[in-house]
Design an enzyme around this catalytic site. Structure first.
Site: not given
Lengths: 121, 491
Positions: B79, B159, B183
């Site tokens: 990420k 997210s 998330s």
């Protein structure tokens, strides 16, 4: 200001909440307060965007307002869920002398110094 | 070679150990898959093929010397929230520009220590603020899943939308992710993957771009519960560079995935059931109860009376912490700078140009609730409510070993469906945010497809530090559900 009802499968999340929001109009913020928050946050908001932003922020604040229902008398605030003391360490230099790495990503730098706008006249 | 990308992490490591294929072959298969898929899915915002090939070759060399590491040669996605030395890291915000960290986050350093291969950086909502990955400065991520007989694109959740999409589309064996209000778990549920947020403090936050420091916690998104355990074992661990990092031994979580759940008491929080909730989600929850009963668990109804106040409390605490954390983006030391007539105007123009609308909204909310005269009414009260929420969990965990809930109130949705109203987007995290406020471990396990063919997840919430029970119960659900559905490839 009242929020619009959202799609059906989540209406229950909002339905009784709308009925238990006595303070929402009192707590809604005006344009000057939005301007002040933007100033505190150092974000330039064009004047024409302020009313829409005011609406969005009031929508969020009206929803948050339901926290006023909770009886919090005598409850200590919880800032962290880690129940431990901050660790202590020896007061020794662990890292340093990396000026080139520190300024490598600077928008403007010269000789290991950041170049910034003039602060003192 | 394309079949290699369909392996689980555990299968791939076994195949590498048995020398059925090399780390370089495995890595090339993923690089080819990314090249084909990414123009359609937008899961990766930066591909690092040269780095991946070099890391894979080094892994093969170690294995040839019989010095293989725990994750040696396993290609992963990272990420874009995790700083990677020498590799651009932006949290998918314009304000970080081309920021290239001169240091490595502890979580990724642990993965490289264990031999993993980096394929690239994964898309996310800007600063991890979002539940649909629509707020990324690099554009939205597309979910590999579509509704039956529909070509409409769906969001992958957020997210960690890039992480979820990449894992579901076989573009990496597993991915790092982070979870401030859901998330990891919500996007995992939206793509039929497994995601776990460990106990706050298990994973170091050093080198993770900060959103809300008292809530942020790293964890993996993976294809199976066992894979998630393998990933977390590497990612977690004490780090003196994060003062909230827990200095505690890590249990054998992979072994926990094989543990029996017989005799465990599982709590069903009645406040998570409400009239009007999608019938399929309620039915899946009931099915989960039956699966755990069949596995020998005892089901107990419990009460978490402050559940409904969790999201409103979160939307004070998280923006307040974000407004402080994001004060560092001032255009002076790194990232974007937009020159104004003086210093203040430079700050204001830089931050106006660099932050997207959702990030600006949250910073403004944070600045407002922390401002003079409002601190007690908002921030202090939210922290008091936070303690009540923790108290609810403590009372429940006096009776039960873990809690079972749905992960989300809905399956993946379409682009723009929830962007018109911030609060409606926030409500997607209704079932996940409580675990962040209380610092508890929580896992989402894919359990079924809905009537439109989209994955739905069940959530297991454990006691603080008891990820092991989450892994055991998650595995029991995984075995019972037999969830093997994969998205039909259209890209």
């Amino acid at each position: 200001m009242a929020r619009q009802v959202c799609c059906a499968d989540r209406a229950w999340l909002l339905a009784d909440e709308r009925q238990t929001r006595p303070h929402e109009s009192q707590m809604s913020i005006d344009l000057d307060t939005v301007r002040k928050a933007a100033r505190l946050a150092r974000i330039a908001i064009p004047e024409e965007r302020l009313p829409a932003l005011q609406g969005e922020l009031n929508g969020i604040l009206a929803w948050i307002e339901q926290l006023q229902e909770v009886d919090i008398s005598g409850v200590a605030p919880l800032a962290s869920t880690v129940a431990m003391q901050l660790p202590m360490r020896e007061d020794l230099v662990a890292d340093g002398f990396q000026a080139a790495a520190v300024v490598r990503n600077a928008p403007k730098a010269e000789d290991d110094f950041f170049i910034v706008p003039k602060v003192v006249e | 070679m394309t079949e290699l990308t369909k392996l689980t992490l555990a299968e791939a490591l076994a195949g590498l150990d048995a020398k059925r294929f090399s780390a370089v072959e495995l890595t090339e298969a993923f690089l080819a898959a990314i090249a084909t898929a990414n123009p359609h899915l937008n899961a990766f915002v930066l591909e690092t093929p040269d780095k991946a090939r070099a890391m894979a070759a080094a892994a093969d060399a170690r294995r040839a010397r019989s010095e293989a590491l725990p994750l040696d040669g396993a290609p992963l996605g990272i990420k874009d929230l995790f700083c990677t030395e020498g590799v651009r890291t932006t949290a998918c915000s314009k304000i970080l520009g081309d920021f290239t960290p001169p240091y490595e986050s502890t979580v990724t350093a642990h993965l490289w220590r264990d031999g993993a291969v980096m394929l690239g950086k994964l898309n996310m909502d800007e600063f991890a603020m979002g539940s649909s990955n629509e707020s990324s400065a690099f554009g939205p991520v597309v979910n590999p899943w579509r509704r039956h007989a529909s070509n409409a694109s769906l969001v992958p959740g957020g997210s960690s939308g890039g992480s979820a999409s990449a894992v579901a589309a076989d573009l990496c064996l597993a991915a790092t992710a982070s979870d401030t209000g859901g998330s990891i778990r919500q996007p995992a549920a939206f793509v039929g993957a497994v995601g776990i947020k460990p106990t706050y403090g298990r994973c170091s936050r050093y080198g993770m771009v900060a959103f809300a420091s008292s809530l942020d916690q790293a964890g993996p998104i993976a294809k199976t519960v066992e894979d998630a355990a393998i990933m977390l074992a590497s990612m977690a661990g004490h780090d003196p560079k994060d003062s909230t990092s827990l200095n505690l031994p890590l249990p054998d979580w992979r072994a926990a995935t094989k543990a029996s759940v017989k005799g465990l008491k599982i709590g069903i929080p009645k406040e998570y059931r409400a009239p009007g909730m999608a019938a399929e989600i309620d039915a899946l929850w009931a099915q989960g109860v039956e699966w755990l009963k069949d596995a020998g668990c005892t089901i107990v109804e419990v009460s978490l009376p402050h559940t409904r106040y969790a999201l409103p409390a979160y939307y004070i605490v998280a923006p307040a912490e974000a407004s402080s954390n994001l004060a560092r983006y001032d255009g002076m030391r790194y990232g974007l700078r937009v020159a104004g007539k003086d210093l203040t105007e430079t700050y204001e123009q830089t931050r106006a140009a660099g932050f997207g609308p959702e990030v600006q909204r949250r910073i403004l909310i944070g600045a407002y609730v922390l401002s003079a005269g409002y601190y007690d009414a908002y921030y202090l009260r939210a922290q008091q409510v936070r303690r009540k929420i923790l108290g609810d969990f403590e009372a429940a965990f006096a009776q039960v070993d873990a809690l079972l809930t749905p992960t989300c109130p809905n399956p993946a949705f379409g682009f723009g469906e929830k962007s018109g109203d911030p609060v409606e987007m926030y409500l997607n995290d209704i079932f996940t945010v409580t675990a962040n406020l209380a610092g508890l471990p929580a896992m989402s396990v894919p359990a079924a497809l809905d009537g439109q063919g989209l994955p739905l997840g069940l959530q297991v919430i454990g006691r603080a530090l008891d990820e092991a029970t989450c892994f055991a119960v998650g595995s029991a659900l995984e075995r019972a559900a037999g969830f093997t559905a994969r998205p039909t490839r259209w890209w």
